[in-house]
Write an enzyme that holds these catalytic residues in place. Structure first.
Site, PDB file in Angstrom:
ATOM      1  N   SER A  29       0.836  -1.216   0.000  1.00 30.99           N
ATOM      2  CA  SER A  29       0.000   0.000   0.000  1.00 30.99           C
ATOM      3  C   SER A  29       0.864   1.256   0.000  1.00 30.99           C
ATOM      4  O   SER A  29       0.607   2.217  -0.740  1.00 30.99           O
ATOM      5  CB  SER A  29      -0.896   0.020   1.244  1.00 30.99           C
ATOM      6  OG  SER A  29      -1.829  -1.013   1.189  1.00 30.99           O
ATOM      7  N   SER A 174     -13.443   1.114   2.456  1.00 33.89           N
ATOM      8  CA  SER A 174     -12.433   0.899   1.410  1.00 33.89           C
ATOM      9  C   SER A 174     -11.430   2.037   1.387  1.00 33.89           C
ATOM     10  O   SER A 174     -11.760   3.182   1.068  1.00 33.89           O
ATOM     11  CB  SER A 174     -13.109   0.795   0.034  1.00 33.89           C
ATOM     12  OG  SER A 174     -12.125   0.881  -0.975  1.00 33.89           O
ATOM     13  N   ASP A 327      -7.053  -8.075   4.340  1.00 34.22           N
ATOM     14  CA  ASP A 327      -6.277  -8.951   3.448  1.00 34.22           C
ATOM     15  C   ASP A 327      -5.769 -10.214   4.148  1.00 34.22           C
ATOM     16  O   ASP A 327      -5.166 -11.076   3.503  1.00 34.22           O
ATOM     17  CB  ASP A 327      -5.078  -8.181   2.871  1.00 34.22           C
ATOM     18  CG  ASP A 327      -5.528  -7.092   1.903  1.00 34.22           C
ATOM     19  OD1 ASP A 327      -6.638  -7.196   1.339  1.00 34.22           O
ATOM     20  OD2 ASP A 327      -4.780  -6.118   1.725  1.00 34.22           O
ATOM     21  N   ARG A 403      -2.740 -14.021  -2.500  1.00 35.62           N
ATOM     22  CA  ARG A 403      -2.914 -14.394  -1.082  1.00 35.62           C
ATOM     23  C   ARG A 403      -3.561 -15.778  -0.936  1.00 35.62           C
ATOM     24  O   ARG A 403      -3.330 -16.480   0.040  1.00 35.62           O
ATOM     25  CB  ARG A 403      -3.705 -13.327  -0.325  1.00 35.62           C
ATOM     26  CG  ARG A 403      -2.991 -11.994  -0.325  1.00 35.62           C
ATOM     27  CD  ARG A 403      -3.435 -11.047   0.758  1.00 35.62           C
ATOM     28  NE  ARG A 403      -3.068  -9.686   0.398  1.00 35.62           N
ATOM     29  CZ  ARG A 403      -1.843  -9.158   0.523  1.00 35.62           C
ATOM     30  NH1 ARG A 403      -0.855  -9.865   1.025  1.00 35.62           N
ATOM     31  NH2 ARG A 403      -1.604  -7.908   0.157  1.00 35.62           N
TER      32      ARG A 403
HETATM   33  C1  S3P Z   1      -5.656  -1.277  -0.102  1.00 36.69           C
HETATM   34  C2  S3P Z   1      -6.948  -1.298   0.373  1.00 36.69           C
HETATM   35  C3  S3P Z   1      -7.724  -2.545   0.545  1.00 36.69           C
HETATM   36  C4  S3P Z   1      -6.840  -3.782   0.491  1.00 36.69           C
HETATM   37  C5  S3P Z   1      -5.845  -3.711  -0.624  1.00 36.69           C
HETATM   38  C6  S3P Z   1      -4.928  -2.517  -0.442  1.00 36.69           C
HETATM   39  C7  S3P Z   1      -4.966   0.015  -0.235  1.00 36.69           C
HETATM   40  O1  S3P Z   1      -8.681  -2.634  -0.483  1.00 36.69           O
HETATM   41  O2  S3P Z   1      -7.623  -4.944   0.376  1.00 36.69           O
HETATM   42  O3  S3P Z   1      -5.049  -4.886  -0.666  1.00 36.69           O
HETATM   43  O4  S3P Z   1      -3.728   0.034  -0.384  1.00 36.69           O
HETATM   44  O5  S3P Z   1      -5.642   1.058  -0.166  1.00 36.69           O
HETATM   45  P1  S3P Z   1     -10.158  -1.968  -0.361  1.00 36.69           P
HETATM   46  O6  S3P Z   1     -10.011  -0.496  -0.470  1.00 36.69           O
HETATM   47  O7  S3P Z   1     -10.908  -2.560  -1.517  1.00 36.69           O
HETATM   48  O8  S3P Z   1     -10.672  -2.416   0.970  1.00 36.69           O
END
Ligand code: S3P
Length: 450
Positions: A29, A174, A327, A403
């Protein structure tokens, strides 16, 4: 087919004890955000510890296509010469984000308030995922989007020439949606406001502040109210990317479930918006300790030590914890299979729109390995079989999902008989050194003939 090539069938053989130090790669991220914000700053951002997984490399290539200069200087060491807020150039070709939902959604946000047109696509997994959750709020700024039925990629966006700021309540928890709106707000006048009822990972907010944007977070009855003042001049930064807690979960898991193991995973980012798995494991009675707690690059960091835990009990995972471990449910469901009693995971329907339908993928694979599972739209329940209790002996489908592939390979290391995955290729999207790292701990992983 794996994300960028032919399928790579793999098998995990019962192994152990596993021991040693696992240096997992940089946070995915934070790596995406470093490149994107670096591209929107004026001048040169330096990044160390960048994850060189395919997802992030695809984002690096996209930033070049929008006009930023992105250079690799050494392993994990990159520079980004940014073009400034609103300075993105129109790409000459389609932007291929590969397997990465985070990449495509954040980049759509970053270009949405600049008057250019870009077409986005990705692999079969990404092309099946919903983009309406991004293009709906972006329409409020004046961005137009044309995609396939159901708001799927390929999709063409034209950024707003005269953007208006938005006030948007995120309808599902999200961080990608929140971040896309904030990135779009950078080139809109006045204030863009995002409200999230449930707190999700806050790397964008932290990093925007670091780059000099004016951003505030207020806790209100309706949730976190995040206010960004548009059109700042972002100042380039030096970013040290912490190691990824979502990747760390795999060596931690095998440390807990393989008899006799003792695994150290140093330097893991433990931002509270990401650390829910580790709280859950402690509640289950895992022998997991946090050593050498410290702060690095503005994020809390610790060395994790996981020892074989033969007394783990299934628990009810509080649904409100889901955003901080979203995740990690696939690997938690594997750990739960080696605990005693039921582990109940509710409030997890977002798992159905990840790189794969992760509830379905884990339920089918665990069942094939001899584990009893219950599921409904929003719930996954795993009936633990105790230490050493999982029969294994199955080939599980990874559904182009890194994953899922890594979770079943971890499962096989502690099972009674080997566990295979039909395609380990997607692992390279987030954890390209998974195989050598696990092997160095004492795991037996083989690549099989397709
Ligand atoms: C992420 C947000 C999450 C996560 C993804 C990384 C991010 O997704 O599942 O692996 O870096 O902002 P969502 O925004 O769909 O929850």
């Amino acid at each position: 087919m794996s994300a960028h090539g032919d399928p790579i069938p793999m098998t995990a053989h019962p192994s152990g004890p596993l021991s040693g130090t696992a240096q997992v790669p940089g946070d995915k991220s934070i790596s995406h955000r470093s490149l994107i914000l670096g591209a929107l700053a004026v001048g040169e951002t330096r990044v160390t510890g960048l994850l060189e997984g395919q997802d992030v490399l695809d984002t690096a290539r996209a930033m070049q296509a929008f006009g930023a200069e992105v250079i690799q200087h050494g392993p994990g060491a990159w520079s980004v010469h940014g073009v400034g807020t609103g300075g993105f150039a129109e790409p000459e070709d389609v932007i291929d984000c590969g397997n990465s939902g985070t990449g495509v959604r954040l980049i759509m946000g970053a270009m949405a308030t600049t008057p250019i047109t870009a077409t986005f696509t990705g692999d079969a997994s990404l092309r099946s995922r919903p983009m309406g959750r991004i293009t709906d709020p972006l329409a409020g700024f004046g961005t137009t989007a044309v995609g396939r039925r159901g708001g799927r990629l390929p999709m063409t966006l034209t950024g707003a020439a005269d953007p208006v700021p938005v006030r948007y309540t995120v309808p599902v928890p999200s961080a990608q949606v929140k971040s896309a709106v904030l990135l779009a707000g950078l080139n809109a006048p006045r204030q863009t406001v995002v409200i999230e009822a449930e707190a999700t990972r806050d790397h964008s907010e932290r990093m925007l502040r670091g780059f000099g944007a004016e951003i505030s977070v207020e806790r209100a009855p309706e949730g976190n109210v995040i206010t960004l003042t548009g059109q700042p001049e972002l100042r380039p930064q030096t970013i040290v990317v912490p190691r990824d807690p979502s990747s760390a979960a795999f060596p931690v898991a095998v440390g807990l479930i393989v008899p006799g193991s003792d695994v150290l995973v140093p330097g893991i980012g433990l931002n509270p918006t990401r650390a829910g798995l580790y709280t859950t494991l402690q509640e289950m009675g895992a022998e997991l300790s946090f050593e050498n707690m410290r702060e690095e690059g503005g994020e809390p960091v610790a060395d994790l030590r996981a020892r074989f835990s033969d007394a783990m009990q299934g628990i009810e995972v509080p649904p409100e914890r889901a955003p901080s471990m979203i995740d990690e449910y696939p690997i938690l469901s594997v750990i739960a299979a080696y605990a005693t009693g039921r582990t109940v995971m509710r409030g997890v329907k977002e798992l159905r729109v990840k790189e794969s339908d992760r509830i379905d993928a884990m339920a089918r694979g665990l069942e094939a390995c001899g584990v009893r599972v219950e599921e409904d739209e929003d719930t996954l329940i795993v009936h633990g079989m105790g230490p050493g209790g999982v029969p294994g002996g199955a080939t599980c489908a990874s559904h182009l999902d890194h994953r899922i592939a890594m979770s079943f390979l971890c499962c096989g290391l502690a099972a009674q008989t080997p566990v295979s995955v039909d395609d380990g290729g997607p692992i390279a999207t987030s954890f390209p050194i998974f195989e050598p790292l696990m092997t160095a701990l004492g795991a037996t992983l083989t690549r099989d003939k397709a």
